[in-house]
Motif scaffolding. Structure first.
Motif, PDB file in Angstrom:
ATOM      1  N   LEU A 183      70.778 132.736  37.790  1.00  0.00           N
ATOM      2  CA  LEU A 183      69.527 133.166  37.181  1.00  0.00           C
ATOM      3  C   LEU A 183      68.712 132.002  36.630  1.00  0.00           C
ATOM      4  CD1 LEU A 183      70.924 136.266  35.245  1.00  0.00           C
ATOM      5  CD2 LEU A 183      69.843 136.194  37.507  1.00  0.00           C
ATOM      6  N   TRP A 184      69.199 130.782  36.856  1.00  0.00           N
ATOM      7  CA  TRP A 184      68.577 129.631  36.219  1.00  0.00           C
ATOM      8  C   TRP A 184      67.294 129.213  36.927  1.00  0.00           C
ATOM      9  CZ3 TRP A 184      69.805 127.883  31.609  1.00  0.00           C
ATOM     10  CH2 TRP A 184      69.231 126.689  31.179  1.00  0.00           C
ATOM     11  N   ASN A 185      66.277 128.972  36.136  1.00  0.00           N
ATOM     12  CA  ASN A 185      65.019 128.454  36.668  1.00  0.00           C
ATOM     13  C   ASN A 185      64.694 127.176  35.922  1.00  0.00           C
ATOM     14  OD1 ASN A 185      63.969 130.230  38.665  1.00  0.00           O
ATOM     15  ND2 ASN A 185      63.821 131.768  37.041  1.00  0.00           N
ATOM     16  N   GLY A 186      64.040 126.261  36.607  1.00  0.00           N
ATOM     17  CA  GLY A 186      63.576 125.065  35.928  1.00  0.00           C
ATOM     18  C   GLY A 186      64.618 123.975  35.887  1.00  0.00           C
ATOM     19  N   PRO A 187      64.330 122.923  35.141  1.00  0.00           N
ATOM     20  CA  PRO A 187      65.219 121.761  35.123  1.00  0.00           C
ATOM     21  C   PRO A 187      66.543 122.072  34.429  1.00  0.00           C
ATOM     22  CG  PRO A 187      63.445 121.490  33.525  1.00  0.00           C
ATOM     23  CD  PRO A 187      63.142 122.734  34.278  1.00  0.00           C
ATOM     24  N   GLN A 188      67.552 121.270  34.753  1.00  0.00           N
ATOM     25  CA  GLN A 188      68.849 121.489  34.116  1.00  0.00           C
ATOM     26  C   GLN A 188      68.803 121.063  32.652  1.00  0.00           C
ATOM     27  OE1 GLN A 188      71.779 119.164  36.162  1.00  0.00           O
ATOM     28  NE2 GLN A 188      71.127 117.227  35.299  1.00  0.00           N
ATOM     29  N   ILE A 189      69.666 121.658  31.846  1.00  0.00           N
ATOM     30  CA  ILE A 189      69.824 121.145  30.491  1.00  0.00           C
ATOM     31  C   ILE A 189      71.309 120.886  30.242  1.00  0.00           C
ATOM     32  CG2 ILE A 189      67.775 122.307  29.550  1.00  0.00           C
ATOM     33  CD1 ILE A 189      69.776 124.217  28.126  1.00  0.00           C
ATOM     34  N   ALA A 190      71.586 119.946  29.365  1.00  0.00           N
ATOM     35  CA  ALA A 190      72.970 119.651  29.015  1.00  0.00           C
ATOM     36  C   ALA A 190      73.324 120.429  27.748  1.00  0.00           C
ATOM     37  CB  ALA A 190      73.146 118.155  28.784  1.00  0.00           C
ATOM     38  N   THR A 191      74.526 121.000  27.726  1.00  0.00           N
ATOM     39  CA  THR A 191      74.963 121.773  26.564  1.00  0.00           C
ATOM     40  C   THR A 191      75.685 120.867  25.578  1.00  0.00           C
ATOM     41  OG1 THR A 191      77.023 122.343  27.678  1.00  0.00           O
ATOM     42  CG2 THR A 191      75.182 123.884  27.930  1.00  0.00           C
ATOM     43  N   SER A 192      75.801 121.351  24.356  1.00  0.00           N
ATOM     44  CA  SER A 192      76.432 120.546  23.298  1.00  0.00           C
ATOM     45  C   SER A 192      77.691 121.218  22.777  1.00  0.00           C
ATOM     46  CB  SER A 192      75.441 120.374  22.141  1.00  0.00           C
ATOM     47  OG  SER A 192      75.110 121.644  21.610  1.00  0.00           O
ATOM     48  N   ASN A 193      78.132 122.269  23.474  1.00  0.00           N
ATOM     49  CA  ASN A 193      79.211 123.087  22.914  1.00  0.00           C
ATOM     50  C   ASN A 193      80.573 122.758  23.509  1.00  0.00           C
ATOM     51  OD1 ASN A 193      76.551 124.682  23.135  1.00  0.00           O
ATOM     52  ND2 ASN A 193      77.642 125.570  21.398  1.00  0.00           N
ATOM     53  N   LEU A 194      81.583 123.235  22.808  1.00  0.00           N
ATOM     54  CA  LEU A 194      82.963 123.100  23.269  1.00  0.00           C
ATOM     55  C   LEU A 194      83.439 124.495  23.677  1.00  0.00           C
ATOM     56  CD1 LEU A 194      85.536 121.237  23.463  1.00  0.00           C
ATOM     57  CD2 LEU A 194      86.145 122.132  21.200  1.00  0.00           C
ATOM     58  N   ILE A 195      83.691 124.671  24.967  1.00  0.00           N
ATOM     59  CA  ILE A 195      84.208 125.946  25.457  1.00  0.00           C
ATOM     60  C   ILE A 195      85.732 125.900  25.346  1.00  0.00           C
ATOM     61  CG2 ILE A 195      84.355 127.469  27.470  1.00  0.00           C
ATOM     62  CD1 ILE A 195      81.522 127.164  26.206  1.00  0.00           C
ATOM     63  N   PHE A 234      84.632 110.315  25.058  1.00  0.00           N
ATOM     64  CA  PHE A 234      83.683 109.185  25.027  1.00  0.00           C
ATOM     65  C   PHE A 234      82.986 109.072  26.375  1.00  0.00           C
ATOM     66  CE2 PHE A 234      88.060 107.647  25.701  1.00  0.00           C
ATOM     67  CZ  PHE A 234      87.955 107.167  26.993  1.00  0.00           C
ATOM     68  N   GLY A 235      81.940 108.236  26.401  1.00  0.00           N
ATOM     69  CA  GLY A 235      81.233 107.896  27.636  1.00  0.00           C
ATOM     70  C   GLY A 235      80.255 108.955  28.102  1.00  0.00           C
ATOM     71  N   GLY A 236      79.738 108.749  29.323  1.00  0.00           N
ATOM     72  CA  GLY A 236      78.784 109.686  29.890  1.00  0.00           C
ATOM     73  C   GLY A 236      77.399 109.525  29.304  1.00  0.00           C
ATOM     74  N   VAL A 237      76.667 110.633  29.279  1.00  0.00           N
ATOM     75  CA  VAL A 237      75.286 110.589  28.789  1.00  0.00           C
ATOM     76  C   VAL A 237      75.078 111.590  27.664  1.00  0.00           C
ATOM     77  CG1 VAL A 237      74.195 109.735  30.903  1.00  0.00           C
ATOM     78  CG2 VAL A 237      74.608 112.180  30.638  1.00  0.00           C
ATOM     79  N   THR A 238      74.080 111.280  26.841  1.00  0.00           N
ATOM     80  CA  THR A 238      73.655 112.208  25.789  1.00  0.00           C
ATOM     81  C   THR A 238      72.177 112.515  26.017  1.00  0.00           C
ATOM     82  OG1 THR A 238      72.985 110.411  24.330  1.00  0.00           O
ATOM     83  CG2 THR A 238      75.252 111.201  24.117  1.00  0.00           C
ATOM     84  N   PHE A 239      71.731 113.591  25.432  1.00  0.00           N
ATOM     85  CA  PHE A 239      70.327 114.003  25.551  1.00  0.00           C
ATOM     86  C   PHE A 239      69.749 114.153  24.149  1.00  0.00           C
ATOM     87  CE2 PHE A 239      72.368 114.848  29.488  1.00  0.00           C
ATOM     88  CZ  PHE A 239      71.400 114.594  30.455  1.00  0.00           C
ATOM     89  N   PRO A 240      69.450 113.023  23.515  1.00  0.00           N
ATOM     90  CA  PRO A 240      69.094 113.044  22.094  1.00  0.00           C
ATOM     91  C   PRO A 240      67.744 113.694  21.801  1.00  0.00           C
ATOM     92  CG  PRO A 240      68.919 110.816  22.981  1.00  0.00           C
ATOM     93  CD  PRO A 240      69.524 111.656  24.044  1.00  0.00           C
ATOM     94  N   TYR A 241      66.862 113.791  22.817  1.00  0.00           N
ATOM     95  CA  TYR A 241      65.526 114.313  22.538  1.00  0.00           C
ATOM     96  C   TYR A 241      65.399 115.785  22.901  1.00  0.00           C
ATOM     97  CZ  TYR A 241      64.988 109.267  22.809  1.00  0.00           C
ATOM     98  OH  TYR A 241      65.167 107.924  22.651  1.00  0.00           O
ATOM     99  N   GLY A 242      66.441 116.371  23.422  1.00  0.00           N
ATOM    100  CA  GLY A 242      66.353 117.774  23.806  1.00  0.00           C
ATOM    101  C   GLY A 242      65.518 117.980  25.054  1.00  0.00           C
ATOM    102  N   ASN A 243      65.129 116.897  25.711  1.00  0.00           N
ATOM    103  CA  ASN A 243      64.438 117.048  26.996  1.00  0.00           C
ATOM    104  C   ASN A 243      65.318 116.449  28.086  1.00  0.00           C
ATOM    105  OD1 ASN A 243      64.106 114.305  26.698  1.00  0.00           O
ATOM    106  ND2 ASN A 243      61.935 114.401  26.203  1.00  0.00           N
ATOM    107  N   GLU A 244      64.721 116.099  29.203  1.00  0.00           N
ATOM    108  CA  GLU A 244      65.542 115.641  30.327  1.00  0.00           C
ATOM    109  C   GLU A 244      65.946 114.174  30.254  1.00  0.00           C
ATOM    110  OE1 GLU A 244      64.296 117.179  34.396  1.00  0.00           O
ATOM    111  OE2 GLU A 244      62.650 117.810  33.101  1.00  0.00           O
ATOM    112  N   THR A 245      65.488 113.467  29.247  1.00  0.00           N
ATOM    113  CA  THR A 245      65.796 112.034  29.174  1.00  0.00           C
ATOM    114  C   THR A 245      67.260 111.815  28.748  1.00  0.00           C
ATOM    115  OG1 THR A 245      63.512 111.487  28.676  1.00  0.00           O
ATOM    116  CG2 THR A 245      65.165 109.852  28.074  1.00  0.00           C
TER     117      THR A 245
END
Ligand SMILES: *[C@@H]1O[C@H](CO)[C@@H](O)[C@H](O)[C@H]1NC(C)=O
Ligand SMILES: *[C@@H]1O[C@H](CO)[C@@H](O)[C@H](O)[C@H]1NC(C)=O
Ligand SMILES: *[C@@H]1O[C@H](CO)[C@@H](O)[C@H](O)[C@H]1NC(C)=O
Ligand SMILES: *[C@@H]1O[C@H](CO)[C@@H](O)[C@H](O)[C@H]1NC(C)=O
Ligand SMILES: *[C@@H]1O[C@H](CO)[C@@H](O)[C@H](O)[C@H]1NC(C)=O
Ligand SMILES: *[C@@H]1O[C@H](CO)[C@@H](O)[C@H](O)[C@H]1NC(C)=O
Ligand SMILES: *[C@@H]1O[C@H](CO)[C@@H](O)[C@H](O)[C@H]1NC(C)=O
Ligand SMILES: *[C@@H]1O[C@H](CO)[C@@H](O)[C@H](O)[C@H]1NC(C)=O
Ligand SMILES: *[C@@H]1O[C@H](CO)[C@@H](O)[C@H](O)[C@H]1NC(C)=O
Ligand SMILES: *[C@@H]1O[C@H](CO)[C@@H](O)[C@H](O)[C@H]1NC(C)=O
Ligand SMILES: *[C@@H]1O[C@H](CO)[C@@H](O)[C@H](O)[C@H]1NC(C)=O
Length: 609
Positions: A183-195, A234-245
């Motif tokens: 059902l997803w539309n638009g750009p991807q977003i990264a989540t901040s949660n622990l499943i 550790f490592g990988g990427v973060t999305f500090p601005y809440g956008n795609e950067t």
């Protein structure tokens, strides 16, 4: 009746498209070239490999990777060419997601692993959690919920880890996008949660992360410190601005989750900090007395000037929180790659498997299906780091480079109990002063006795061919067929899903369940091997055409991850081929060369069963 114009047009288009696009390896073992983005789990000394992307060999004729719809395993007690022998005869039908970038939560006690997360090749199916029952060779749909009933969605390229001792699976961060959610539309977003998946009562929960920042492409491991265990990320990427950067996460920042307190903390690390990286892999082990814990990481892709990625090993030792560069020991050309898996076996060896190479077009040592092995304690006759897999090594010895930091001996007694720059959070200090108790879990289902397991052919899996499954599962709507592009897409999908190139029979999908399958016999028929005469193998830069120092060790090279990087004279030359493996213990009865150990530190050798 003559075929209509549209039909001819479609056929032409189809052939054109088929020529341009690759197909799955007809034989998942023999035609292997590269594997990446897959997910792995170890249960009862079998290493399972699910999903991910595959390049078929030769890569020049198969320039486009396809998703792996099958389930394979490596038998960790059956050795072929110095590596665990790989098998492709397990069940997986088209109801079970074929994804890359997910995780397998393994439950050793109940002999099942659960597939969470990941991206489909196209049109994802609604969320469901499937488990592979190792005893029955059967996939079960869990009662943890479906898209309709569960608030949890599928995410990809987060950091997954399972903790057998307490029967829980974890997944931190990851992307929500149109390949994870229908059902997803638009750009991807990264989540901040622990499943968190509770493997005892099959409950999935969505829990807070370290902060509200989206994270992805990092690595998380479990270590048995603290009252109930710690997760280290550790490592990988973060999305500090809440956008795609996306912003690279520095590897001197270590996030720690205490399982018992369900609390997040961080600690700065010192030493030889690894370059920022994403889609790398890692595994944890520890001194036998748990006086120090080590996380070994391998490879990954980089950022900016390091974007091609890495062909290296770093070790984070805790509680000193100090990084050590472990491999290569001196600079030299490498074969950077990411999207690979690391599995620590018996605390003592780490299987580094697959990965996508960014600056070579070679295959990843097809003979051993891209498996490479780090001998973490350098517990072999050559004191080599990269060494053939040795099923008898079941004991981890802290290697000399780490002992320089931790103090103590290869078996423990580390004296450095805190980070050089002090603790950033005193609770973390407390956690490292505790040892998580041993598992006391009991199975929640009937498990045949240990000796019975190998012979149980319990309810053989349905090897029936699954008419319609692909058609239904593969394309999200028959209406698409009305369009030329849709039809081509359908053809391609079917072709790929099928693992079987001839277009007429209805696809049989996904399972590699029969070794007698007709699939392999088509492999050699040129009719089905789409050759693009215009495809030329990319020319590698001249600096790759000489042997690099990292490949110079004839004993260890084949087991190290650099693939052959040279087109005309492959590195995986017979001169580099693995030697016979029956030397452990060495034939003359001598001990492995462990010159770096004192005589009192000589490891015990497990006697043959
Ligand atoms: C797969 O093949 C191995 C080796 O031949 C065999 O031991 C095993 O029983 C097979 N498993 C299944 C599920 O057919
Ligand atoms: C899978 O389902 C079968 C019934 O079809 C059941 O016997 C088995 O215990 C299940 N396995 C797991 C791990 O839940
Ligand atoms: C796949 O297998 C599961 C049981 O393991 C079954 O419930 C499901 O219907 C099968 N799907 C297809 C498409 O055959
Ligand atoms: C967990 O919950 C948060 C907040 O509601 C949501 O944004 C996120 O998508 C959820 N994660 C998953 C994997 O469903
Ligand atoms: C999925 O998302 C990507 C990136 O945002 C976009 O390029 C692509 O067109 C999308 N696909 C569909 C089917 O919406
Ligand atoms: C995201 O936000 C930051 C800070 O506001 C901005 O610098 C950046 O350009 C934004 N990125 C995108 C893709 O909009
Ligand atoms: C690239 O690597 C160099 C050292 O090899 C390091 O100093 C630099 O910070 C790295 N750049 C990024 C963006 O990670
Ligand atoms: C690939 O990258 C590695 C590490 O950056 C480098 O040593 C090697 O020379 C590169 N090879 C090519 C063909 O660019
Ligand atoms: C995999 O590597 C090839 C080059 O070898 C590159 O063209 C492709 O984009 C890479 N794919 C991913 C997902 O890294
Ligand atoms: C351990 O080594 C011995 C001697 O080489 C061999 O006979 C035995 O099969 C090995 N055991 C395992 C589990 O591989
Ligand atoms: C855990 O088990 C090992 C042997 O299996 C034993 O040596 C050790 O003392 C146990 N530790 C605890 C905390 O029970």
């Amino acid at each position: 009746m003559a075929p209509s114009y549209p039909t001819c047009f479609l056929l032409l288009l189809s052939f054109w498209a088929l020529r341009a696009l690759a197909q799955a390896p007809a034989d998942p073992l023999k035609d292997f070239c590269r594997r990446y983005g897959h997910q792995t789990a170890i249960i009862d000394r079998k290493l399972y490999i699910d999903g991910g992307w595959l390049y078929a060999n030769p890569i020049s004729r198969n320039p486009t990777p396809v998703i792996n719809r099958g389930l394979l395993y490596n038998d960790l007690d059956e050795i072929s060419d110095g590596m665990p022998k790989q098998h492709a005869n397990l069940t997986k039908n088209s109801s079970v997601p074929a994804v890359a970038g997910g995780t397998l939560w393994e439950d050793e006690v109940n002999k099942v692993f659960w597939l969470y997360g990941g991206e489909f090749q196209s049109a994802p199916s609604p969320f469901e959690l499937w488990g592979y029952d190792v005893i029955l060779n059967q996939w079960n749909l869990s009662d943890a919920g479906t898209a309709a009933t569960s608030p949890i969605q599928r995410v990809s390229y987060g950091a997954g880890v399972s903790v057998n001792d307490i029967g829980r699976g974890y997944y931190y961060g990851g992307y929500l996008n149109n390949l994870t959610n229908p059902l997803w539309n638009g750009p991807q977003i990264a989540t901040s949660n622990l499943i968190i998946f509770d493997m005892e009562d099959h409950k999935l929960t969505n829990n807070t992360g370290y902060d509200n920042m989206g994270r992805a492409e990092g690595t998380m491991v479990y270590i048995p410190a603290s009252g109930a265990g710690l997760l280290v990320y550790f490592g990988g990427v973060t999305f500090p601005y809440g956008n795609e950067t996306a912003v690279a996460a520095p590897l001197d920042t270590i996030l720690i989750y205490d399982i018992g307190d369900a609390s997040w903390h961080s600690q700065a690390a010192t030493g030889e900090i690894p370059e920022q990286r994403r889609k790398f892999c890692g595994g944890a082990t520890w001194a036998q007395d748990r006086s120090s814990y080590q996380v070994y990481i391998y490879g990954g892709f980089g950022f900016a000037e390091n974007a091609t990625g890495f062909d290296d090993v770093y070790v984070l030792t805790m509680p000193a929180f100090e990084w050590v560069k472990w491999y290569p020991e001196k600079p030299g050309p490498g074969a950077p790659h990411g999207l690979l898996t690391c599995n620590v076996i018996e605390n003592s060896q780490m299987m580094v498997m697959g990965g996508n190479f960014t600056n070579t077009t070679e295959c990843d040592v097809p003979k051993i299906q891209g498996q490479h092995n780090l001998n973490l304690g350098q517990y072999n006759r050559d004191n080599a780091k990269w060494f053939q897999y040795l099923p008898n090594v079941t004991e981890y010895l802290v290697p000399p480079e780490i002992l320089q930091i931790t103090g103590g001996s290869p078996r423990g007694g580390a004296t450095k109990k805190s980070p050089s720059n002090g603790w950033d959070d005193n609770r973390v200090a407390t956690y490292f002063g505790q040892l998580a108790p041993n598992s006391s879990r009991t199975p929640t289902r009937a498990i045949p006795t240990q000796t019975a397991i190998p012979v149980v052919p319990v309810t053989p899996p349905s090897k029936k061919r699954n008419i319609g499954a692909i058609v239904g599962g593969a394309v999200g709507g028959v209406a698409v067929l009305a369009f030329a592009a849709g039809l081509i897409f359908f053809f391609l999908r079917r072709r790929r899903s099928n693992q079987q190139p001839q277009p007429t029979p209805v696809p049989t999908a996904t399972d590699y369940s029969s070794v007698q399958s007709p699939i392999s016999k088509y492999a050699t028929e040129s009719k089905f091997t789409v050759v693009d005469p215009n495809y030329t193998t990319p020319v590698l830069s001249p600096n790759l055409s000489s042997h690099s120092p990292v490949h110079s060790n004839a004993h260890s090279q084949p087991y190290s991850t650099p693939p052959p990087v040279q087109t005309t004279q492959p590195m995986y030359h017979p001169a580099h081929a693995p030697e016979p493996i029956e030397y452990y213990p060495p034939p003359d009865g001598s001990r492995p060369n462990l010159a770096h150990l004192g005589s009192s530190e000589m490891p015990t050798i497990r006697s043959p069963p």
